[in-house]
Write a protein that holds these residues in place. Sequence first.
Motif, PDB file in Angstrom:
ATOM      1  N   ILE A 204     -12.428 -12.488 -52.480  1.00  0.00           N
ATOM      2  CA  ILE A 204     -11.286 -13.385 -52.421  1.00  0.00           C
ATOM      3  C   ILE A 204     -11.769 -14.813 -52.181  1.00  0.00           C
ATOM      4  O   ILE A 204     -12.797 -15.043 -51.565  1.00  0.00           O
ATOM      5  CB  ILE A 204     -10.276 -12.985 -51.327  1.00  0.00           C
ATOM      6  CG1 ILE A 204     -10.903 -13.072 -49.934  1.00  0.00           C
ATOM      7  CG2 ILE A 204      -9.711 -11.603 -51.590  1.00  0.00           C
ATOM      8  CD1 ILE A 204      -9.901 -12.905 -48.806  1.00  0.00           C
TER       9      ILE A 204
ATOM     10  N   ASN B 180      -3.212  -7.161 -51.899  1.00  0.00           N
ATOM     11  CA  ASN B 180      -4.442  -6.407 -52.162  1.00  0.00           C
ATOM     12  C   ASN B 180      -4.161  -5.050 -52.801  1.00  0.00           C
ATOM     13  O   ASN B 180      -4.810  -4.660 -53.781  1.00  0.00           O
ATOM     14  CB  ASN B 180      -5.233  -6.231 -50.868  1.00  0.00           C
ATOM     15  CG  ASN B 180      -6.620  -5.670 -51.110  1.00  0.00           C
ATOM     16  OD1 ASN B 180      -7.461  -6.323 -51.726  1.00  0.00           O
ATOM     17  ND2 ASN B 180      -6.865  -4.457 -50.640  1.00  0.00           N
TER      18      ASN B 180
ATOM     19  N   LEU C 125      -3.886 -12.832 -49.564  1.00  0.00           N
ATOM     20  CA  LEU C 125      -4.800 -12.150 -50.475  1.00  0.00           C
ATOM     21  C   LEU C 125      -5.288 -10.824 -49.898  1.00  0.00           C
ATOM     22  O   LEU C 125      -5.414  -9.823 -50.616  1.00  0.00           O
ATOM     23  CB  LEU C 125      -6.004 -13.050 -50.783  1.00  0.00           C
ATOM     24  CG  LEU C 125      -5.707 -14.312 -51.593  1.00  0.00           C
ATOM     25  CD1 LEU C 125      -6.899 -15.260 -51.566  1.00  0.00           C
ATOM     26  CD2 LEU C 125      -5.345 -13.961 -53.028  1.00  0.00           C
TER      27      LEU C 125
ATOM     28  N   TRP D 259      -8.637 -13.585 -56.579  1.00  0.00           N
ATOM     29  CA  TRP D 259      -9.014 -12.240 -56.109  1.00  0.00           C
ATOM     30  C   TRP D 259      -9.744 -11.531 -57.241  1.00  0.00           C
ATOM     31  O   TRP D 259      -9.377 -11.670 -58.403  1.00  0.00           O
ATOM     32  CB  TRP D 259      -7.739 -11.498 -55.736  1.00  0.00           C
ATOM     33  CG  TRP D 259      -7.867 -10.110 -55.188  1.00  0.00           C
ATOM     34  CD1 TRP D 259      -7.803  -9.730 -53.879  1.00  0.00           C
ATOM     35  CD2 TRP D 259      -8.029  -8.885 -55.934  1.00  0.00           C
ATOM     36  NE1 TRP D 259      -7.914  -8.360 -53.765  1.00  0.00           N
ATOM     37  CE2 TRP D 259      -8.061  -7.826 -55.009  1.00  0.00           C
ATOM     38  CE3 TRP D 259      -8.167  -8.597 -57.294  1.00  0.00           C
ATOM     39  CZ2 TRP D 259      -8.206  -6.492 -55.405  1.00  0.00           C
ATOM     40  CZ3 TRP D 259      -8.323  -7.270 -57.686  1.00  0.00           C
ATOM     41  CH2 TRP D 259      -8.339  -6.240 -56.743  1.00  0.00           C
TER      42      TRP D 259
END
Length: 235
Positions: free
Chosen positions: A88, A149, A144, A117
């Motif tokens: 990230i 995720n 993130l 990402w």
Amino acid sequence: MNNWQIDLFTSLHEKTNMQDIVDVSLEAVKPLGFNFCTWRTQLALPLANRKACILGSSEDAVHQKNASGGYDDAPIPRHCSLTTVPAIWTGQHEGGLFNQDPELFEEFFGWGHRGGWAQSVMEGGGQFSMFYVDSDQVIPQSYLENEVNFHLEWITTAVHSAMSRMRQHSPVSLSIREKEVLRWAGDGKTSDQTSQILNISVSTVNFHLRNAMMKLDAPNKTAAVVRAVFLGLLH
């Protein structure tokens, strides 16, 4: 599965073109706040000019540098070559991956790509693929890591599955001559050199190259070679 997962899986399953898979992926990540996405496969088979199959959702400066090999040793692909733990970057001018190559990230940010990402999928035999998304905005690290995720890991797996299916059941069929000219192009030969090797005219070489590019939906002969290798058409 949730509705968004079903919709994405259905859309990907319907596609018969590698670029279309990337375009569908972009629509899936836009609601999460991302403007761009890219699929990159590091090929186990070495080529004279390129070692990665790269498909992006845009044709901007970042994509062009990526396609020309300018990011081959950048922090993000380097991270993804070693681990499947997501990488990230927030788009800020400090910390994490930024500190590994500030000059490169400053250029990246200057071209309108900031927080992002990335995650890889290891395929064995020296080959791996990675899917990454980024935004034109700075994105908080907590967002993130914690909020998107799961969605992005699922999308990465779905895209990888679609690309693998494409490789195993490719609708593309190349003629013997098209394969020959692509192999020589992959070895770095010009059309003139290939014409001498195959004892055919330069115009004939270019005719077969254009046909192969059209079949592979490739913008140039280098992209055609790499996509053909990815699809297993030159073995």
